[in-house]
Design an enzyme around this catalytic site. Structure first.
Site, PDB file in Angstrom:
ATOM      1  N   GLU A  94       0.969  67.981  36.567  1.00 15.21           N
ATOM      2  CA  GLU A  94       0.178  68.482  35.430  1.00 15.21           C
ATOM      3  C   GLU A  94       0.784  69.773  34.876  1.00 15.21           C
ATOM      4  O   GLU A  94       0.809  69.986  33.660  1.00 15.21           O
ATOM      5  CB  GLU A  94      -1.273  68.707  35.875  1.00 15.21           C
TER       6      GLU A  94
ATOM      7  N   GLU B 224      -4.529  62.043  43.028  1.00 13.75           N
ATOM      8  CA  GLU B 224      -5.881  62.540  43.298  1.00 13.75           C
ATOM      9  C   GLU B 224      -6.878  61.443  43.639  1.00 13.75           C
ATOM     10  O   GLU B 224      -7.840  61.654  44.377  1.00 13.75           O
ATOM     11  CB  GLU B 224      -6.389  63.348  42.089  1.00 13.75           C
TER      12      GLU B 224
END
Length: 694
Positions: A105, A125
Site C-alpha cells: 500500500e 490481510e
C-alpha cells in the site's frame, strides 16, 4: 529511528531499516514522513527513492505493535501514504524481495515503482480476517486491473513481480542493482517534470465489471462461507468501481474497523500469533546453540515411519530407513513411492523430483547403519516393551551427540529416556497421521532433555514445514490427553440416547473436520481399545462407557476392516450409518439400565468442546503446556478444530469463562457427572472475568 536518510546524486534515499522485514512500526512511519519533509525542504534534492534495507522492501504492519497504542499513533500509514503521494518531488518505490500488506500500500502511494525480479507482491490481510486498511482495495485495481487485483486481495496469495510486469503497477523491472536503477529512474522523472502520476487518479477499466464482481461474490460464497473478510474485500472494491476512489476509501476503512471486531478475525489473528509464539520457549533463548542435523534415521517403515521419512526427503535430507524384515521394508518403500507418484499425477511434483527423493533413502535391516545419523526417530508399535528394546539398541550404536527421538503418542517419555545412558539426548517428536501431510508436531520435552536438543528440534521442525508445539510429559501429552475426554463424552452420550451419526453431524456442523466416530474409524478403533484396556488396569476408578469395547469385540475396527461405527464399501471411505451398530448401542443402554433420552445438537457440541476446554485448563495448571495458545495450535493444526473459532481455549474466552463454568456445573448434575468438576483454572478465571488468552 528505523529509517536511514541519505542523498545520492541529487536524489534523497529513504531506507526502511526495521528488521527482519521492515515492518511499518511507528518509528518507521515517522521516519518516512520526516524524510519526505526533509527532501521537500532541500533545494538540492530533485527526487526521492523509498527502498528497504536487508531482506525486504516492507512486509507491512509491525506485528510487535499489534494491540498496542503505537499501532494507531500518528503518523498512521494513511498519513504516511498521503505525505508520499502529495510530495511535490517525484517519489519512486524501489521494491525487492517482499512488498506485502501495508508495504505494498505504501508503494502504491508512490508516483512510480521500480521492482527487482522475484519480488513477492501481496495484500494478505484476508488471512487475518481483515482487508487492506490503507487504500489497497482502491489502488491495486487501478494499478493491475480489476480481475488481477480482486483475485490477489480475496486470496491473499503472493504474486511474483514478473507476473505483474505488464500491468501499470511497475514502471520498470530492474535487472541490475535496484538502487542504481531507482535513482536513475527518479532523476529522469525529475527531468520530465510534474505533475507526477497518482494511482488514485487512474480509472478501473473492465468490459463487464458488474458481472465479474458477481462471479467473484459467488465464488467466495462457496469457499469462504465461515469468513466475512473475503466478502467485505469484494464490497470495498465494488464501492470504488461504482462510486470512485474517495468513497471507496472511506468504505474500505469502515469495513476494516468492522472486521477487526469479528470473532473470525480474532481467531485468525490468534492463530497467526499463536504459531509464532509456539516457537518461543521461556528458558530456551533464541541464542541457544543447535546441533548439526544432516542425516536422519527412522526406525520403522510402516504408515508413520514412512510418512515421517518423507518430511525429511522433501527437505533434501538423506534418510536411513530401518525395518526388521525385508517384506516390511519393501512394503514401506513401495508406499513412499506410491505417495510421491500420486503427487506426480496431480501435477504437484515432477518425476525427476520423485527420483531425487527416493535416491536419498538408504533402506536397511541393520541397526548398525544408523550409527552416523544425527537424529534417529523411533516409529514402532505403541507398546513400552517394544520401545525399550529399540532405545537400548539405539543407545549402543548411535554416535555421541546424536538426538534420539520417540514418536510415541501417549507413553512416558521419561521412562523411554531411562532406557538409555544419555537421557539428555532423548526427546519426543509426535507426528500426526498422515505424517507427511499433517502440520502439527508435538515436541515432548523430557525431564532431562537438554536445551540444545529442544532448540535443535524446534529449528528442524521449521525446515520440514511443521508447526511445532512443546509439551511436557504426561499420558497423551497435550492433544491425545484432551481428545480422550472428548471421546469419553461422546461415548457417554451414546449410552444416554444419541447415535454416532447425530453426534458426528452436530460437531461437524459446528466446524470440526470430522466427528469423533468417523475419526475413530479412520484411526482404528483398536487403538482406542488398547488405551482403554490400559486405563482399566491403571485407573480402575475412572469410568468409561464399555459400548466401544462391545464394538471392538465384534471386530469392527473401522475403515481398515470395512466396518466400525459405520459401514464401508470396499475401496471407499464414505461412512454409512450401520443399523447393526445402532441396535447394539440401544441394546447396550437397556442392559445397563439406562433410560435413553433425546439429546439435542447444542448439548452434543457443548459437552464435546467443553470437555476439551476443561482438560486443557488442567494441562495449563500442571505446566504441561506453557500457554493457552499452544493448546489452540495443537487443535487447529492436528485435530481439525475449526480455524474460524480459534481453538478450544480461545473459543472458551469468546463465550466467556463464567458461562463455561455454569455449563460444567450443569453437566456435573447429570449421570456421569464426575467428569465435569471444573478445573481450578476455569473457576479462577470465571470468578475474575478472566481469559485463557490474556
Amino acid at each position: 529511528m528505523a529509517v536511514d536518510y541519505s542523498i545520492r546524486d541529487g536524489v534523497a534515499v529513504i531506507t526502511l531499516d526495521n528488521p527482519p522485514v521492515n515492518g511499518l512500526g511507528h518509528s518507521t512511519r515517522l521516519g518516512i514522513v520526516e524524510g519526505i519533509e526533509r527532501a521537500s525542504d532541500d533545494a538540492s534534492v530533485r527526487a526521492i527513492v523509498l527502498i528497504g534495507a536487508g531482506k525486504a522492501f516492507s512486509g507491512g504492519a509491525d506485528i510487535t505493535e499489534f494491540n498496542t497504542p503505537k499501532a494507531t499513533q500518528e503518523p498512521t500509514l494513511m498519513t504516511v501514504i498521503k505525505a508520499v503521494e502529495g510530495s511535490a518531488k517525484p517519489v519512486v518505490a524501489a521494491i525487492h524481495a517482499v512488498a506485502m500488506g501495508g508495504g505494498l500500500e505504501l508503494a502504491l502511494g508512490a508516483h512510480y515503482r521500480v521492482a527487482a525480479p522475484g519480488a513477492q507482491i501481496a495484500l494478505p490481510e484476508v488471512k487475518l480476517g481483515l482487508l487492506p486498511g490503507a487504500g489497497g482495495t482502491q489502488r491495486l485495481p487501478r494499478a493491475v486491473g480489476l480481475e488481477t487485483a480482486l483475485n490477489m486481495i480475496v486470496s491473499g496469495t503472493p504474486v511474483p513481480s514478473e507476473k505483474l510486469a505488464q500491468t501499470a503497477l511497475f514502471d520498470e523491472l530492474a535487472d541490475g542493482d535496484l538502487l542504481d536503477a531507482a535513482v536513475s529512474f527518479a532523476k529522469q522523472a525529475a527531468d520530465r517534470g510534474g505533475p507526477y502520476p497518482k494511482v488514485r487518479d487512474r480509472r478501473i477499466e473492465h468490459p463487464n465489471a458488474e458481472g465479474f464482481i458477481q462471479f467473484a461474490r459467488n465464488s467466495a460464497a462457496a469457499v469462504a462461507k465461515h469468513f466475512p473478510a473475503p466478502h467485505k474485500c469484494i464490497d470495498a472494491i465494488e464501492k470504488g468501481v461504482k462510486e470512485g476512489f474517495e468513497r471507496g476509501l472511506a468504505f474500505e476503512r469502515e469495513c476494516f474497523l468492522a472486521l477487526v471486531q469479528t470473532p473470525e478475525s480474532r481467531a485468525l489473528r490468534h492463530a497467526f500469533f499463536g504459531e509464532r509464539a509456539a516457537g518461543k520457549i521461556a528458558d530456551v533463548p533464541s541464542s541457544t546453540p543447535v546441533r548439526k542435523i544432516e542425516r536422519i534415521g527412522v526406525v520403522g517403515a510402516g504408515t508413520m515411519g514412512g510418512g515421517i521419512a518423507m518430511n525429511f526427503l522433501n527437505a533434501g535430507m538423506p534418510v536411513v530407513l530401518l525395518e526388521t524384515k525385508q517384506e516390511a521394508l519393501d512394503r514401506g518403500l513401495a508406499t513412499i513411492r506410491r505417495n510421491y507418484e500420486a503427487q506426480v499425477r496431480k501435477g504437484k511434483l515432477t518425476q525427476e523430483k520423485v527420483d531425487e527423493r527416493m535416491a536419498l533413502i538408504q533402506p536397511t535391516l541393520s541397526f548398525g547403519d544408523l550409527a552416523q545419523a544425527d537424529l534417529i526417530i523411533e516409529a514402532v508399535f505403541e507398546e513400552l516393551g517394544v520401545k525399550e528394546q529399540v532405545f537400548r539398541q539405539l543407545d549402543e550404536i548411535a554416535k555421541p551427540g546424536a538426538i534420539l527421538a520417540s514418536n510415541t503418542s501417549t507413553l512416558d517419555l521419561n521412562r523411554i529416556a531411562s532406557f538409555t545412558k544419555r537421557p539428555g539426548d532423548v526427546i519426543g517428536m509426535h507426528f500426526f497421521s498422515p505424517a507427511n501431510v499433517m502440520k502439527l508436531l508435538e515436541v515432548v520435552r523430557g525431564g532431562k532433555t537438554d536445551k540444545d536438543v529442544l532448540a535443535t528440534v524446534m529449528q528442524l521442525a521449521k525446515k520440514i514445514g511443521k508447526t511445532a508445539v512443546v509439551s511436557g510429559v504426561c499420558d497423551g501429552f497435550i492433544g491425545n490427553r484432551m481428545i480422550e475426554q472428548y471421546i469419553r463424552q461422546a461415548l457417554f452420550m451414546l449410552e444416554e440416547g444419541a447415535l454416532p451419526a447425530q453426534i458426528d453431524r452436530a460437531i461437524e456442523t459446528f466446524g470440526f473436520a470430522m466427528g469423533p466416530f468417523r475419526m475413530s474409524d479412520l484411526a482404528g478403533n483398536d487403538i482406542g481399545w488398547a488405551i482403554r484396556k490400559r486405563r482399566y488396569r491403571e485407573q480402575p476408578d475412572l469410568r468409561y462407557s464399555r459400548v466401544a469395547d462391545r464394538l471392538c469385540e465384534l471386530g469392527r475396527f473401522g475403515q481398515k476392516t470395512g466396518a466400525g461405527w459405520y459401514d464401508y464399501q470396499p475401496g471407499k471411505r464414505d461412512a454409512a450409518p450401520s443399523k447393526l451398530v445402532d441396535d447394539m448401542i440401544v441394546a447396550f443402554s437397556l442392559e445397563q439400565g439406562i433410560e435413553r433420552r433425546r439429546i439435542g445438537d447444542e448439548e452434543i457440541v457443548e459437552r464435546l468442546v467443553l470437555s476439551l476446554v476443561n482438560e486443557g485448563a488442567k494441562i495449563l495448571e500442571e505446566g504441561i503446556a506453557a500457554k493457552a495458545s499452544d493448546i489452540d495450535m495443537v487443535y487447529l493444526t492436528g485435530y481439525g478444530f475449526p480455524l474460524w473459532r480459534g481453538g478450544p481455549m480461545l473459543y472458551a474466552d469468546t463465550i466467556g469463562l463464567y458461562n463455561v463454568e455454569r455449563a460444567m456445573r450443569k453437566y456435573a448434575k447429570q449421570p456421569n457427572g464426575e467428569a465435569w468438576r471444573p478445573a481450578a483454572r476455569v473457576t479462577e478465571l470465571a470468578a475474575s472475568d478472566g481469559r485463557f488468552n490474556a
